[in-house]
Design an enzyme around this catalytic site. Structure first.
Site, PDB file in Angstrom:
ATOM      1  N   ILE A  58       0.842  -1.204   0.000  1.00  0.00           N
ATOM      2  CA  ILE A  58       0.000   0.000   0.000  1.00  0.00           C
ATOM      3  C   ILE A  58       0.875   1.252   0.000  1.00  0.00           C
ATOM      4  CG2 ILE A  58      -1.741   1.305   1.299  1.00  0.00           C
ATOM      5  CD1 ILE A  58      -2.773  -1.448   2.354  1.00  0.00           C
ATOM      6  N   ALA A 116       3.776  -1.761   9.342  1.00  0.00           N
ATOM      7  CA  ALA A 116       3.239  -2.689  10.344  1.00  0.00           C
ATOM      8  C   ALA A 116       3.524  -4.098   9.886  1.00  0.00           C
ATOM      9  CB  ALA A 116       1.720  -2.503  10.492  1.00  0.00           C
ATOM     10  N   TYR A 176      -3.492  -8.522  16.407  1.00  0.00           N
ATOM     11  CA  TYR A 176      -3.389  -7.498  15.356  1.00  0.00           C
ATOM     12  C   TYR A 176      -4.539  -6.474  15.473  1.00  0.00           C
ATOM     13  CZ  TYR A 176      -3.545  -5.617  10.547  1.00  0.00           C
ATOM     14  OH  TYR A 176      -3.614  -4.792   9.447  1.00  0.00           O
ATOM     15  N   ILE A 211      -6.052 -12.632  -1.964  1.00  0.00           N
ATOM     16  CA  ILE A 211      -6.159 -12.476  -3.427  1.00  0.00           C
ATOM     17  C   ILE A 211      -4.792 -12.672  -4.073  1.00  0.00           C
ATOM     18  CG2 ILE A 211      -6.633 -10.823  -5.294  1.00  0.00           C
ATOM     19  CD1 ILE A 211      -9.068  -9.894  -3.790  1.00  0.00           C
ATOM     20  N   ARG A 214      -9.286 -20.649  10.216  1.00  0.00           N
ATOM     21  CA  ARG A 214      -8.114 -20.193  10.964  1.00  0.00           C
ATOM     22  C   ARG A 214      -8.525 -19.453  12.238  1.00  0.00           C
ATOM     23  NH1 ARG A 214      -3.986 -17.752   6.409  1.00  0.00           N
ATOM     24  NH2 ARG A 214      -5.353 -15.956   6.499  1.00  0.00           N
ATOM     25  N   GLY A 268      -8.767 -16.660  14.914  1.00  0.00           N
ATOM     26  CA  GLY A 268      -8.752 -15.192  14.812  1.00  0.00           C
ATOM     27  C   GLY A 268      -9.403 -14.654  13.550  1.00  0.00           C
TER      28      GLY A 268
HETATM   29  P1  NAD Z   1       3.145  -4.659   3.534  1.00  0.00           P
HETATM   30  O1  NAD Z   1       3.711  -5.744   4.377  1.00  0.00           O
HETATM   31  O2  NAD Z   1       3.281  -4.758   2.063  1.00  0.00           O
HETATM   32  O3  NAD Z   1       3.706  -3.229   3.994  1.00  0.00           O
HETATM   33  C1  NAD Z   1       4.164  -2.965   5.295  1.00  0.00           C
HETATM   34  C2  NAD Z   1       5.498  -2.227   5.152  1.00  0.00           C
HETATM   35  O4  NAD Z   1       5.964  -1.915   6.462  1.00  0.00           O
HETATM   36  C3  NAD Z   1       6.582  -3.074   4.477  1.00  0.00           C
HETATM   37  O5  NAD Z   1       7.270  -2.308   3.520  1.00  0.00           O
HETATM   38  C4  NAD Z   1       7.504  -3.480   5.636  1.00  0.00           C
HETATM   39  O6  NAD Z   1       8.842  -3.710   5.203  1.00  0.00           O
HETATM   40  C5  NAD Z   1       7.340  -2.276   6.547  1.00  0.00           C
HETATM   41  N1  NAD Z   1       7.645  -2.591   7.939  1.00  0.00           N
HETATM   42  C6  NAD Z   1       7.201  -3.633   8.669  1.00  0.00           C
HETATM   43  N2  NAD Z   1       7.726  -3.606   9.909  1.00  0.00           N
HETATM   44  C7  NAD Z   1       8.512  -2.516   9.957  1.00  0.00           C
HETATM   45  C8  NAD Z   1       9.356  -1.957  10.974  1.00  0.00           C
HETATM   46  N3  NAD Z   1       9.479  -2.538  12.163  1.00  0.00           N
HETATM   47  N4  NAD Z   1      10.028  -0.808  10.687  1.00  0.00           N
HETATM   48  C9  NAD Z   1       9.928  -0.227   9.469  1.00  0.00           C
HETATM   49  N5  NAD Z   1       9.174  -0.718   8.466  1.00  0.00           N
HETATM   50  C10 NAD Z   1       8.467  -1.855   8.720  1.00  0.00           C
HETATM   51  O7  NAD Z   1       1.604  -4.560   3.962  1.00  0.00           O
HETATM   52  P2  NAD Z   1       0.431  -3.654   3.365  1.00  0.00           P
HETATM   53  O8  NAD Z   1      -0.646  -4.583   2.982  1.00  0.00           O
HETATM   54  O9  NAD Z   1       0.970  -2.686   2.398  1.00  0.00           O
HETATM   55  O10 NAD Z   1      -0.033  -2.891   4.696  1.00  0.00           O
HETATM   56  C11 NAD Z   1       0.201  -1.513   4.918  1.00  0.00           C
HETATM   57  C12 NAD Z   1      -0.569  -1.071   6.139  1.00  0.00           C
HETATM   58  O11 NAD Z   1      -1.962  -1.235   5.938  1.00  0.00           O
HETATM   59  C13 NAD Z   1      -0.244  -1.869   7.408  1.00  0.00           C
HETATM   60  O12 NAD Z   1      -0.274  -0.986   8.506  1.00  0.00           O
HETATM   61  C14 NAD Z   1      -1.392  -2.855   7.496  1.00  0.00           C
HETATM   62  O13 NAD Z   1      -1.602  -3.275   8.829  1.00  0.00           O
HETATM   63  C15 NAD Z   1      -2.524  -2.009   6.988  1.00  0.00           C
HETATM   64  N6  NAD Z   1      -3.663  -2.755   6.450  1.00  0.00           N
HETATM   65  C16 NAD Z   1      -3.496  -3.544   5.348  1.00  0.00           C
HETATM   66  C17 NAD Z   1      -4.611  -4.192   4.831  1.00  0.00           C
HETATM   67  C18 NAD Z   1      -4.523  -5.071   3.620  1.00  0.00           C
HETATM   68  O14 NAD Z   1      -5.557  -5.656   3.250  1.00  0.00           O
HETATM   69  N7  NAD Z   1      -3.383  -5.189   2.973  1.00  0.00           N
HETATM   70  C19 NAD Z   1      -5.864  -4.024   5.427  1.00  0.00           C
HETATM   71  C20 NAD Z   1      -5.965  -3.249   6.578  1.00  0.00           C
HETATM   72  C21 NAD Z   1      -4.860  -2.584   7.066  1.00  0.00           C
HETATM   73  C1  UD1 Z   2      -6.621  -8.684   5.987  1.00  0.00           C
HETATM   74  C2  UD1 Z   2      -5.233  -8.061   6.012  1.00  0.00           C
HETATM   75  C3  UD1 Z   2      -5.043  -7.302   7.279  1.00  0.00           C
HETATM   76  C4  UD1 Z   2      -6.180  -6.315   7.394  1.00  0.00           C
HETATM   77  C5  UD1 Z   2      -7.546  -6.997   7.334  1.00  0.00           C
HETATM   78  C6  UD1 Z   2      -8.680  -6.003   7.284  1.00  0.00           C
HETATM   79  C7  UD1 Z   2      -3.439  -9.163   4.812  1.00  0.00           C
HETATM   80  C8  UD1 Z   2      -2.402 -10.219   4.826  1.00  0.00           C
HETATM   81  N1  UD1 Z   2      -4.214  -9.090   5.904  1.00  0.00           N
HETATM   82  O1  UD1 Z   2      -6.765  -9.660   7.030  1.00  0.00           O
HETATM   83  O2  UD1 Z   2      -3.789  -6.594   7.239  1.00  0.00           O
HETATM   84  O3  UD1 Z   2      -6.052  -5.533   8.523  1.00  0.00           O
HETATM   85  O4  UD1 Z   2      -7.616  -7.724   6.120  1.00  0.00           O
HETATM   86  O5  UD1 Z   2      -9.892  -6.682   7.178  1.00  0.00           O
HETATM   87  O6  UD1 Z   2      -3.550  -8.422   3.857  1.00  0.00           O
HETATM   88  N2  UD1 Z   2      -7.783 -17.376   3.268  1.00  0.00           N
HETATM   89  C9  UD1 Z   2      -7.956 -18.579   2.615  1.00  0.00           C
HETATM   90  N3  UD1 Z   2      -6.896 -19.093   1.929  1.00  0.00           N
HETATM   91  C10 UD1 Z   2      -5.676 -18.500   1.873  1.00  0.00           C
HETATM   92  C11 UD1 Z   2      -5.499 -17.269   2.555  1.00  0.00           C
HETATM   93  C12 UD1 Z   2      -6.578 -16.734   3.251  1.00  0.00           C
HETATM   94  O7  UD1 Z   2      -9.046 -19.156   2.659  1.00  0.00           O
HETATM   95  O8  UD1 Z   2      -4.769 -19.031   1.214  1.00  0.00           O
HETATM   96  C13 UD1 Z   2      -8.936 -16.778   3.972  1.00  0.00           C
HETATM   97  C14 UD1 Z   2      -8.675 -16.398   5.416  1.00  0.00           C
HETATM   98  O9  UD1 Z   2      -8.860 -17.503   6.278  1.00  0.00           O
HETATM   99  C15 UD1 Z   2      -9.725 -15.293   5.602  1.00  0.00           C
HETATM  100  C16 UD1 Z   2      -9.778 -14.614   4.226  1.00  0.00           C
HETATM  101  O10 UD1 Z   2      -9.235 -15.556   3.307  1.00  0.00           O
HETATM  102  O11 UD1 Z   2     -10.985 -15.844   5.879  1.00  0.00           O
HETATM  103  C17 UD1 Z   2      -8.947 -13.346   4.159  1.00  0.00           C
HETATM  104  O12 UD1 Z   2      -7.653 -13.634   4.698  1.00  0.00           O
HETATM  105  P1  UD1 Z   2      -6.430 -12.604   4.584  1.00  0.00           P
HETATM  106  O13 UD1 Z   2      -6.247 -12.203   3.164  1.00  0.00           O
HETATM  107  O14 UD1 Z   2      -5.289 -13.213   5.315  1.00  0.00           O
HETATM  108  O15 UD1 Z   2      -6.993 -11.308   5.275  1.00  0.00           O
HETATM  109  P2  UD1 Z   2      -7.624 -10.974   6.710  1.00  0.00           P
HETATM  110  O16 UD1 Z   2      -7.283 -11.997   7.727  1.00  0.00           O
HETATM  111  O17 UD1 Z   2      -9.050 -10.643   6.476  1.00  0.00           O
END
Ligand code: NAD
Ligand code: UD1
Length: 314
Positions: A14, A79, A145, A190, A271, A273
């Site tokens: 992101i 994070a 988390y 995804i 899973r 949580g």
């Molecule tokens: P990501 O893992 O691609 O990005 C996280 C970034 O933070 C990475 O570049 C990683 O190297 C960096 N990072 C991790 N620990 C660190 C540390 N201790 N010091 C410095 N940098 C550090 O994940 P993302 O999906 O891009 O998530 C970005 C943010 O959005 C996170 O805060 C995540 O919790 C939040 N978020 C993501 C989703 C999602 O669906 N991807 C949903 C809700 C919230």
């Molecule tokens: C995700 C985000 C988290 C965010 C949250 C907000 C990631 C890794 N996690 O968590 O940072 O805060 O959304 O809602 O981006 N699943 C399968 N098969 C797989 C992988 C996952 O069935 O191979 C299922 C999981 O059990 C879950 C769903 O897909 O029911 C989504 O899982 P996941 O993509 O890990 O996201 P969240 O746990 O929702």
């Protein structure tokens, strides 16, 4: 107006999309990242883009950076972004997701930043079964988390009273798009499904596949981050989603039909949580800003599959 902006986690999925949008808008951007999941190759080569490798748990290093940069705006994306990882390693995730965020927030207040915009999560809603999720629901997180993200919001409310810094929490729902890394068991679903389907490997669904998520495209998440700049309130908490839900089984079906392949799904137990259903009410964000989710899931998945395929052919 052009800002000097710190983006933590800017080398991640992101964060790196956000960095590109901020550079296009004419800002100077300093990325702080420890490259634990992020990659330098996610960042553009641009004269206004600067990278510093740092762990956000390292208070002294962060203080030095904030003192010298004095950012007017801070985006906090860094994070350990996995619900499952927080269950398996609650101590390290807590130090990054909770204490790391505290350091960033305190320093932003200390140097007088105007606004901190940070990544919260739909995971704060946890076991509350009411749908769609409204920002006014009391959080009941199911995972460390979710608790850590909620703690970030509590800290923001506390610190907004202390200085002139405004805080904006964006509760992202399930974000997807190019550059999301599929390589770990903790990756977003995804990215994993696309990766495995393109390699002709089976996908795994945890539980019966009827769980739902509000899958929001990265373009809409970046949009949300841009439109909340300059909001006048001391503290805001917004859902960022599409207000539409998709079950895991439908997600898998869409992807197999885009690729015209026979479904190959292995089912495993649910899973720990894992929240069951999740869909955002986005009325608040839409009423306070011009946010509108533009990318329909089918269109977003199609574009993603094409992007991943062309990346692999390069
Ligand atoms: P990501 O893992 O691609 O990005 C996280 C970034 O933070 C990475 O570049 C990683 O190297 C960096 N990072 C991790 N620990 C660190 C540390 N201790 N010091 C410095 N940098 C550090 O994940 P993302 O999906 O891009 O998530 C970005 C943010 O959005 C996170 O805060 C995540 O919790 C939040 N978020 C993501 C989703 C999602 O669906 N991807 C949903 C809700 C919230
Ligand atoms: C995700 C985000 C988290 C965010 C949250 C907000 C990631 C890794 N996690 O968590 O940072 O805060 O959304 O809602 O981006 N699943 C399968 N098969 C797989 C992988 C996952 O069935 O191979 C299922 C999981 O059990 C879950 C769903 O897909 O029911 C989504 O899982 P996941 O993509 O890990 O996201 P969240 O746990 O929702």
């Amino acid at each position: 107006m052009s800002h000097n902006i710190i983006v933590t986690g800017g080398a991640g999925f992101i964060g790196s999309h956000l960095v590109c949008a901020l550079l296009s808008a004419g800002h100077r951007v300093v990325v702080l990242d420890d490259l634990s999941t992020g990659k330098l190759t996610n960042l553009p080569v641009h004269p206004n883009c600067h990278f510093i490798e740092v762990d956000i748990v390292d208070e002294l290093a962060l203080a030095r950076i904030f003192e010298s940069e004095r950012p007017s705006l801070v985006y906090h994306e860094a994070a350990i972004a996995s619900v499952q990882k927080s269950i398996h390693d609650p101590v390290r995730t807590s130090s990054v997701n909770d204490y790391g965020a505290k350091h960033i927030f305190e320093l932003a207040v200390h140097v007088g930043s105007e606004q901190v915009i940070f990544a919260s999560s739909a995971a704060v809603y946890g076991e509350d079964e009411r749908l769609p999720k409204l920002e006014t629901f009391e959080p009941t997180p199911l995972s460390p988390y979710g608790v850590q993200k909620w703690q970030n919001e509590i800290d923001a409310v506390r610190l907004a009273k202390k200085g002139r810094t405004r805080f904006t929490a964006l509760r992202y729902f399930n974000v997807y798009g190019p550059k999301q890394d599929p390589q770990s068991e903790y990756s977003g679903v995804i990215s994993i499904f696309v990766d495995r389907i393109l390699q002709n490997k089976p996908i795994t669904i945890f539980g019966n596949g009827e769980q739902t998520r509000d899958f929001v495209n990265i373009a809409d998440v970046v949009q949300a981050n841009m439109v909340v700049q300059e909001l006048p309130s001391n503290v805001d908490i917004f859902n960022v989603g599409t207000a539409k839900k998709t079950s895991l089984i439908d997600l898998a079906k869409h992807l197999y039909s885009i690729e015209n392949r026979i479904e190959n799904i292995v089912f495993q137990p649910k899973r720990e949580g894992d929240i069951r259903h999740s869909v955002a009410d986005i009325g608040l964000l839409m009423s306070k800003t011009v946010y509108f989710p533009n990318v329909h899931i089918l269109q977003g998945l199609q574009t993603l599959v094409s992007a991943v395929k062309s990346q692999r052919n390069r």
